[in-house]
Design an enzyme around this catalytic site. Sequence first.
Site, PDB file in Angstrom:
ATOM      1  N   ASN A   9      34.148  32.040  38.546  1.00 16.99           N
ATOM      2  CA  ASN A   9      35.431  32.660  38.868  1.00 16.99           C
ATOM      3  C   ASN A   9      35.377  33.018  40.350  1.00 16.99           C
ATOM      4  OD1 ASN A   9      37.681  34.237  39.205  1.00 16.99           O
ATOM      5  ND2 ASN A   9      36.979  35.941  37.904  1.00 16.99           N
ATOM      6  N   TRP A  10      35.983  32.160  41.151  1.00 15.73           N
ATOM      7  CA  TRP A  10      35.905  32.373  42.600  1.00 15.73           C
ATOM      8  C   TRP A  10      36.705  33.594  43.049  1.00 15.73           C
ATOM      9  CZ3 TRP A  10      36.510  26.959  45.418  1.00 15.73           C
ATOM     10  CH2 TRP A  10      35.420  26.145  45.078  1.00 15.73           C
ATOM     11  N   LYS A  11      37.585  34.087  42.206  1.00 13.81           N
ATOM     12  CA  LYS A  11      38.513  35.158  42.595  1.00 13.81           C
ATOM     13  C   LYS A  11      39.241  34.735  43.882  1.00 13.81           C
ATOM     14  CE  LYS A  11      35.598  38.348  40.172  1.00 13.81           C
ATOM     15  NZ  LYS A  11      35.286  39.724  39.844  1.00 13.81           N
ATOM     16  N   HIS A  95      42.034  38.488  32.712  1.00 12.46           N
ATOM     17  CA  HIS A  95      40.906  39.065  33.459  1.00 12.46           C
ATOM     18  C   HIS A  95      41.177  40.546  33.706  1.00 12.46           C
ATOM     19  CE1 HIS A  95      38.061  39.977  36.624  1.00 12.46           C
ATOM     20  NE2 HIS A  95      37.374  38.936  36.196  1.00 12.46           N
ATOM     21  N   GLU A  97      40.779  42.382  36.151  1.00 16.22           N
ATOM     22  CA  GLU A  97      41.443  42.701  37.424  1.00 16.22           C
ATOM     23  C   GLU A  97      42.952  42.508  37.304  1.00 16.22           C
ATOM     24  OE1 GLU A  97      38.911  40.250  39.911  1.00 16.22           O
ATOM     25  OE2 GLU A  97      37.281  41.679  39.557  1.00 16.22           O
ATOM     26  N   GLU A 167      33.589  40.720  29.212  1.00 18.41           N
ATOM     27  CA  GLU A 167      33.253  41.213  30.549  1.00 18.41           C
ATOM     28  C   GLU A 167      33.450  42.724  30.607  1.00 18.41           C
ATOM     29  OE1 GLU A 167      33.710  37.913  33.753  1.00 18.41           O
ATOM     30  OE2 GLU A 167      35.639  38.870  33.471  1.00 18.41           O
ATOM     31  N   GLY A 173      31.146  42.861  39.346  1.00 16.91           N
ATOM     32  CA  GLY A 173      31.036  43.025  40.793  1.00 16.91           C
ATOM     33  C   GLY A 173      30.272  44.268  41.206  1.00 16.91           C
ATOM     34  N   SER A 212      28.236  40.556  36.718  1.00 14.88           N
ATOM     35  CA  SER A 212      27.011  40.517  37.510  1.00 14.88           C
ATOM     36  C   SER A 212      25.948  39.568  36.956  1.00 14.88           C
ATOM     37  CB  SER A 212      26.449  41.937  37.704  1.00 14.88           C
ATOM     38  OG  SER A 212      27.405  42.756  38.374  1.00 14.88           O
ATOM     39  N   GLY A 234      30.780  36.715  41.680  1.00 14.91           N
ATOM     40  CA  GLY A 234      30.076  36.660  42.965  1.00 14.91           C
ATOM     41  C   GLY A 234      29.067  35.523  43.081  1.00 14.91           C
TER      42      GLY A 234
HETATM   43  P1  PGA Z   1      30.898  39.227  38.855  1.00 11.54           P
HETATM   44  O1  PGA Z   1      32.375  38.926  38.304  1.00 11.54           O
HETATM   45  O2  PGA Z   1      30.008  38.111  38.352  1.00 11.54           O
HETATM   46  O3  PGA Z   1      31.033  39.215  40.347  1.00 11.54           O
HETATM   47  O4  PGA Z   1      30.490  40.539  38.309  1.00 11.54           O
HETATM   48  C1  PGA Z   1      32.604  38.407  37.027  1.00 11.54           C
HETATM   49  C2  PGA Z   1      34.076  38.240  36.790  1.00 11.54           C
HETATM   50  O5  PGA Z   1      34.869  39.095  37.223  1.00 11.54           O
HETATM   51  O6  PGA Z   1      34.517  37.265  36.156  1.00 11.54           O
END
Ligand code: PGA
Length: 251
Positions: A9-11, A95, A97, A167, A173, A212, A234
């Site tokens: 997931n590049w965000k 997600h 976010e 998640e 993150g 993470s 990340g």
């Molecule tokens: P992260 O993000 O690996 O940076 O914790 C995971 C995600 O939000 O899909």
Amino acid sequence: MRTKLVAGNWKMHGSLTANETLLSALKAGLAAGVGCESAVCVPFPFLTQVQALLQGSPIGWGAQDVSEHAKGAYTGEVSASMLREFGCGYVLVGHSERRAMHGEDSRLVARKMRAAQAASLVPILCVGETLAQREGGVTEDVVTEQIGAVIEELGVGSLACAVIAYEPVWAIGTGKTASPEQAQTVHATIRGFVAGRDQALAEQLRIVYGGSVKAGNAAELFAMPDIDGGLVGGASLDANEFLGICAAAGQ
Ligand code: PGA
């Protein structure tokens, strides 16, 4: 036997130049196949580039969001059939976010999932609790509400062509990974919840862990019986990390 999936997931990261470097390293590293499925979920504007570079490779790709609508006057939205035209196989829905920052509730997420499936995309349905919810002892209630809304809106059969990503919000993150045991407990709860509606489907359902995940902790997470891969933020921007995670998933 569930084939593990590692999805990046590049965000909101990347640039044409950086993507080219990253994707050629991933293609080289995964050319021989590593015994897992892999994919990258990228920002919309990069889909053309990703399609051009990954076509014919074992790496799949997808987007990070999709409209609940098929077409029409929805300024700024992107439909599932548009994603399909760019070769997307997957799309993230729900997600944390987006749930937190864009007010997406579980019903809307279910409708996005329906739109994705109508265009033959495989939705990766993201669920998970916040730290306050975990400390309040309601983790199970939260994830079963998030999945239950999908089952109510679309039926349990919709999960046959979907992936669930557990998640925990507190692990995203933050560098604070859920322990393999903590993650396994929730994954088993999710599988049990789905099994209560359809046992055979639950056994086939891929439930990946996100929060993470790194090359250094992937193997112990993926060794858990109900963890079928990872959704990686990340670490998906670093070729060596992502390849290391894929290698762990292929073991
Ligand atoms: P992260 O993000 O690996 O940076 O914790 C995971 C995600 O939000 O899909």
